[in-house]
Design an enzyme around this catalytic site. Structure first.
Site, short mmCIF file in Angstrom:
data_model
loop_
_atom_site.label_atom_id
_atom_site.label_comp_id
_atom_site.label_asym_id
_atom_site.label_seq_id
_atom_site.Cartn_x
_atom_site.Cartn_y
_atom_site.Cartn_z
N GLU A 45 0.81 -1.22 0.00
CA GLU A 45 0.00 0.00 0.00
C GLU A 45 0.85 1.27 0.00
OE1 GLU A 45 -0.62 -2.63 1.90
OE2 GLU A 45 -2.73 -3.20 1.64
N PHE B 213 -11.57 -8.02 13.58
CA PHE B 213 -10.48 -8.43 12.70
C PHE B 213 -10.15 -7.31 11.72
CE2 PHE B 213 -9.14 -10.55 8.68
CZ PHE B 213 -7.87 -10.92 9.13
N GLN B 214 -8.90 -6.96 11.65
CA GLN B 214 -8.40 -5.89 10.76
C GLN B 214 -9.04 -4.54 11.03
OE1 GLN B 214 -8.44 -7.53 6.69
NE2 GLN B 214 -6.29 -8.07 7.05
N LYS C 234 -17.50 -1.57 5.75
CA LYS C 234 -17.89 -2.64 4.84
C LYS C 234 -19.39 -2.65 4.55
CE LYS C 234 -17.25 -7.64 4.87
NZ LYS C 234 -16.39 -8.11 3.81
N MET D 245 23.64 9.70 3.34
CA MET D 245 23.44 10.94 4.10
C MET D 245 23.67 10.72 5.59
SD MET D 245 23.06 14.07 3.70
CE MET D 245 22.16 14.81 2.36
#
Ligand SMILES: Cc1ncc(C[n+]2csc(CCOP(=O)(O)OP(=O)(O)O)c2C)c(N)n1
Ligand SMILES: [Mg+2]
Length: 575
Positions: A66, A128-129, A178, A487
């Site tokens: 993502e 969940f999630q 959802k 760097m």
């Protein structure tokens, strides 16, 4: 390149006031916002949306992480000027875009991010999630919404695009549970956006414009500082007219590069920590500093106690919160940069005479240009940037990661166009450069897109080579490979007595083989003599390319303003 982008536009728009699901509303709304392409990743909480994507044939690019999707959306936004759109699932899908959202927020890039969410009746149950994406992204979005009723969706989406792309652009997030995606309701997209609490001031106050014009007449050593605000406003033509008509020398921030042509005589180059001596000294010595769409970031100002000690400061910004935030401002101008410049160009003030000042600046430019030690046995990264500039004739879209290579690209690629520079300035996000190049290529399918990347930053989002392979996108990856977190290594050398803690890679992957695993043409260049021809071959190669360019490992970025120092205390200027 890729699947047809026209598909979406051609898709039949459904009638207004028709009953449809939330997911369908989303896709319909995106079509009405003329979204050409979305970048995303499916999961449990957004399956209904993905089903709708499948059914409508909406142009969707599947990232492999993502973070890749959101940086691609940023690159697209930066080059096209339109909001980038990103669709991800709940929980880990949503938290994986947090870095990109924060990046877009600080660099003022318009994004619309649609996150899936668990069903409304499960919110707050540690389902969940489930992640509290509204809470997490509150401080790093310009605005965020959670849809609780399906019929709120069209209004929210319309407001999201409006908020993301007006005023100071930024990311807007819509969290879509959802059950809301699956529920049905009436789709009405014709309602006007009404946001009484959000009314950005576009047209500046005339008296402030007059004050600024009069201050310029009275000034002897004026300097313009151009920032990304000019680019976001689409104001580079107006800026050009202003600078050339008034004959004011102009410096640029990192993110503002290209707003005014870098090769113009009045351009002083970049200011700040790794800016040019002349740009920094111009600010230090100036008696009138006109900042246009720049926000006085600490990397730009150096130590505030030394900043532009003799200057009256004028600051044009669409975000009033930026004015006076870091620097005391005598002439605040709240408004859109393009509009402000248009008004300044119309104002018939007495022109100033800055001949002596320009002579002084020209003398500094002559005496203290950007420089590096040339060497025969090693490829100098600065020289590599010069070659990329030469071979692309300054016409490429250049994206970068974060680190030394980013500074060398900013220093040595002379950006003449306002739509050619994509870099993570504010957040300094490693992993940004490669996926943002993918988004840039979608925004400019006919242009050459060159991703100048660090060997470390590339490894943070290298999985997106899958997109190049799948869509045969001709992005050219130039790895500035110093086998280190360059760097970090530089700072350890300079400020930590050469204790190189975890900054030098003991081993590295075979980048050519990595590219080949994705069916991408890979080259490794070690001999500096071979570099120029190899670069030419890579840039003209028909398809994606990765060039592993082995550069001198101990090269540092100079000149430099060390932490706590002022613009007049640059180190590493040409002896
Ligand atoms: C996500 C993230 N983690 C850590 C850093 C700190 N950081 C800044 S530059 C840099 C080194 C980058 O190395 P590389 O990508 O190889 O570029 P180089 O400086 O060598 O050109 C690091 C670790 C960062 N900017 N972003
Ligand atoms: Mg490196």
């Amino acid at each position: 390149m890729g699947p047809e982008t026209k598909e979406m536009q051609d898709r039949e728009l459904k009638d207004e006031s028709q009953e449809m699901t939330g997911a369908s509303m989303l896709i319909q709304a995106l079509a009405r916002e003329n979204v050409e392409v979305v970048f995303g990743y499916p999961g449990g909480a957004n399956l209904t949306t993905y089903d709708e994507i499948y059914r409508t044939g909406m142009h969707h690019v599947l990232a492999r992480h993502e973070q890749g999707a959101v940086h691609a959306a940023e690159g697209y936004a930066r080059v096209s000027g339109n909001p980038g759109v990103c669709i991800v699932t709940s929980g880990p899908g949503a938290t994986n875009v947090v870095t990109g959202i924060a990046d877009a927020m600080i660099d003022s890039l318009p994004l619309v991010v649609i996150t899936g969410q668990v069903a409304t009746n499960a919110i707050g149950t540690d389902a969940f999630q489930e992640a509290d994406v509204i809470g997490v992204t509150m401080p790093i979005t310009k605005h965020n919404f959670q849809a609780r009723e399906v019929e709120d969706l069209p209004r929210m989406i319309k407001e999201a695009f409006h908020i993301a792309s007006t005023g100071r652009p930024g990311p807007v997030l819509i969290d879509m549970p959802k059950d809301i995606a699956a529920a049905s309701g009436i789709f009405n997209y014709d309602q006007p956006v009404e946001l009484p609490g959000y009314q950005p001031t576009v047209v500046p106050n005339k008296l402030q414009i007059k004050k600024l014009a009069d201050a310029l007449t009275a000034a002897e050593k004026p300097v313009v500082l151009t920032g990304a605000g000019v680019l976001h406003a689409g104001g580079s033509d107006e800026l050009y007219e202003y600078i050339t008509k008034q004959q004011i020398p102009a410096a640029s921030t990192l993110l503002g590069l290209g707003a005014f042509p870098g090769t113009h005589d009045l351009s002083l180059g970049m200011v700040g920590m790794h800016g040019t001596y002349t740009a920094n000294m111009a600010l230090h010595e100036s008696d009138l500093l006109i900042s246009i769409g720049a926000r006085f970031d600490d990397r730009v100002t150096g130590a505030l106690k030394h900043f532009a000690p003799n200057a009256k400061v004028a600051h044009i910004d669409i975000d009033p919160a930026e004015i006076g935030k870091n620097i005391e401002t005598e002439i605040p101008v709240v408004g859109d940069a393009k509009e402000a410049l248009r008004m300044l160009n119309e104002y018939n003030g007495t022109p100033g005479d800055f001949t002596k000042w320009k002579e002084q600046l020209a003398a500094w430019q002559e005496e203290y240009p950007l420089w590096y030690h040339e060497e025969k046995d090693y490829l100098k990264p600065q020289h590599l940037m010069e070659m990329i500039y030469e071979e692309t004739k300054g016409e490429a879209v250049v994206t970068t990661d974060v680190g030394q290579h980013q500074m060398w690209a900013a220093q040595y690629y002379k950006f003449d166009r306002p739509d050619s520079w994509v870099t993570s300035g504010g957040l300094g996000t490693m992993g940004f450069g490669f996926p943002s190049a993918i988004g840039a290529q979608f925004a400019a399918p006919d242009r050459q897109v060159v991703a100048v990347l660090g060997d470390a930053g590339f490894q943070m989002t290298a999985q997106e080579m899958s997109i190049l392979q799948e869509l045969n996108l001709p992005v050219k990856i130039i790895l500035v490979n110093n086998a280190s977190l360059g760097m970090v290594r530089q700072w350890q050398e300079l400020f930590y007595d050469e204790r190189y803690s975890n900054s030098i890679f003991p081993i590295q992957p075979d980048f050519v083989k990595m590219a080949e695993a994705y069916n991408i043409k890979g080259w490794k260049i070690e001999d500096p003599k071979e570099m120029h021809q190899a670069l030419r071959d890579a840039l003209t190669y028909d398809g994606p390319v990765l060039m592993d360019c082995r550069v001198e490992k101990e090269e540092n970025v100079y000149p430099m303003i060390a932490p706590g120092k002022g613009h007049h205390e640059m180190e590493g200027i040409k002896p």
